[in-house]
Design an enzyme around this catalytic site. Structure first.
Site, short mmCIF file in Angstrom:
data_model
loop_
_atom_site.label_atom_id
_atom_site.label_comp_id
_atom_site.label_asym_id
_atom_site.label_seq_id
_atom_site.Cartn_x
_atom_site.Cartn_y
_atom_site.Cartn_z
N ARG A 153 -16.10 13.92 27.42
CA ARG A 153 -15.45 12.66 27.78
C ARG A 153 -13.95 12.91 27.71
O ARG A 153 -13.49 13.60 26.79
CB ARG A 153 -15.93 11.65 26.74
CG ARG A 153 -15.42 10.29 26.76
CD ARG A 153 -16.13 9.49 25.69
NE ARG A 153 -17.54 9.29 25.96
CZ ARG A 153 -18.04 8.31 26.71
NH1 ARG A 153 -17.23 7.42 27.23
NH2 ARG A 153 -19.32 8.20 26.93
N ASN A 202 -9.68 21.40 21.38
CA ASN A 202 -10.88 21.36 22.22
C ASN A 202 -11.39 22.79 22.46
O ASN A 202 -10.61 23.73 22.57
CB ASN A 202 -10.53 20.72 23.58
CG ASN A 202 -11.73 20.67 24.51
OD1 ASN A 202 -12.81 20.20 24.14
ND2 ASN A 202 -11.57 21.14 25.74
N HIS A 222 -13.45 25.02 25.20
CA HIS A 222 -13.83 24.98 26.62
C HIS A 222 -14.51 26.30 27.00
O HIS A 222 -14.02 27.38 26.63
CB HIS A 222 -12.59 24.75 27.49
CG HIS A 222 -12.95 24.63 28.94
ND1 HIS A 222 -13.48 23.47 29.47
CD2 HIS A 222 -12.91 25.54 29.95
CE1 HIS A 222 -13.74 23.68 30.75
NE2 HIS A 222 -13.41 24.92 31.06
N ASN A 256 -22.05 24.21 18.28
CA ASN A 256 -20.73 24.58 17.74
C ASN A 256 -20.41 23.82 16.46
O ASN A 256 -19.85 24.39 15.52
CB ASN A 256 -19.65 24.38 18.80
CG ASN A 256 -19.71 25.46 19.86
OD1 ASN A 256 -19.28 26.58 19.61
ND2 ASN A 256 -20.30 25.15 21.01
#
Ligand code: GAR
Length: 189
Positions: A93, A109, A111, A13
């Site tokens: 993390r 983020n 996911h 990514n």
């Protein structure tokens, strides 16, 4: 818009973001640094090829969260990049309130599921084992509660009867690369 990427793994990514920038498809976003919390992270090898500063940064003392001395090291190094956006692209993390307060509203983020379904570890395997017919990926703002921040966008992937967990993972990764590039480009405008 200055972008810092945090990653732990192969970095596909992060690579997609860098290639999109080179191709002029990342809006006004500029990837200024990549930090990896694992010495073996593939993205560290990709950094020089992508022309981006990619560095290992020691996350110790904890194994699954960024807190204490490790958190301070990350805050200092990331702040030195003066980022407008911090992208967790496979950063495996938990990021704690200290880091989030230092970069309030700037941390997103990626996911590998359609949140709020299948948060936490192994979002792809969870969806596959559950037997859902549609899964996908999500980009969301990061809050102290894991995988629960405001959703920015999602991409849907259909699970075919012929899919294995591996073929599903491959499809989700393709969807992720497109979604993440789109979201970062949009946020940069
Ligand atoms: C991606 O599938 C991303 O969604 C996932 O890690 C992978 C990283 O791939 N992240 C999480 O599971 C976060 N909870 P990459 O290293 O090839 O970019």
């Amino acid at each position: 818009m200055r972008v810092v990427i945090l990653a732990s793994g192969r970095g596909s990514n992060a690579e997609a973001l860098c290639l999109a920038q080179q191709a002029g498809r990342l809006g006004r976003a500029e990837i200024v640094a990549i930090f990896a919390d694992r010495l073996e992270a593939g993205i560290l090898a990709l950094g020089p090829r992508l022309g981006v500063d990619a560095r290992y940064l020691d996350p110790a003392p904890f194994k699954t969260k960024l807190e204490g001395e490790g958190e301070l090291r990350y805050i200092e190094a990331v702040a030195a990049c003066a980022p407008d956006l911090i992208v967790l692209a496979g950063f495996m993390r938990v990021v704690k309130p200290g880091f989030l307060a230092a970069f309030a509203g700037k941390v997103i983020n990626l996911h590998p599921s359609l949140l709020p379904s299948f948060p936490g570890l192994d979002g792809i395997g969870q969806a596959f084992r559950h037997g859902v017919k549609f899964t996908g990926c999500t980009v969301h703002y990061v809050t102290p509660e894991v995988d629960a921040g405001r959703i920015i966008d999602q991409a849907v992937v259909r699970i075919e009867a012929s899919d294995t967990e591996d073929t599903l993972a491959a499809k989700i990764h393709v969807a992720e690369h497109g979604l993440l590039v789109d979201v970062v480009a949009r946020l940069s405008r």
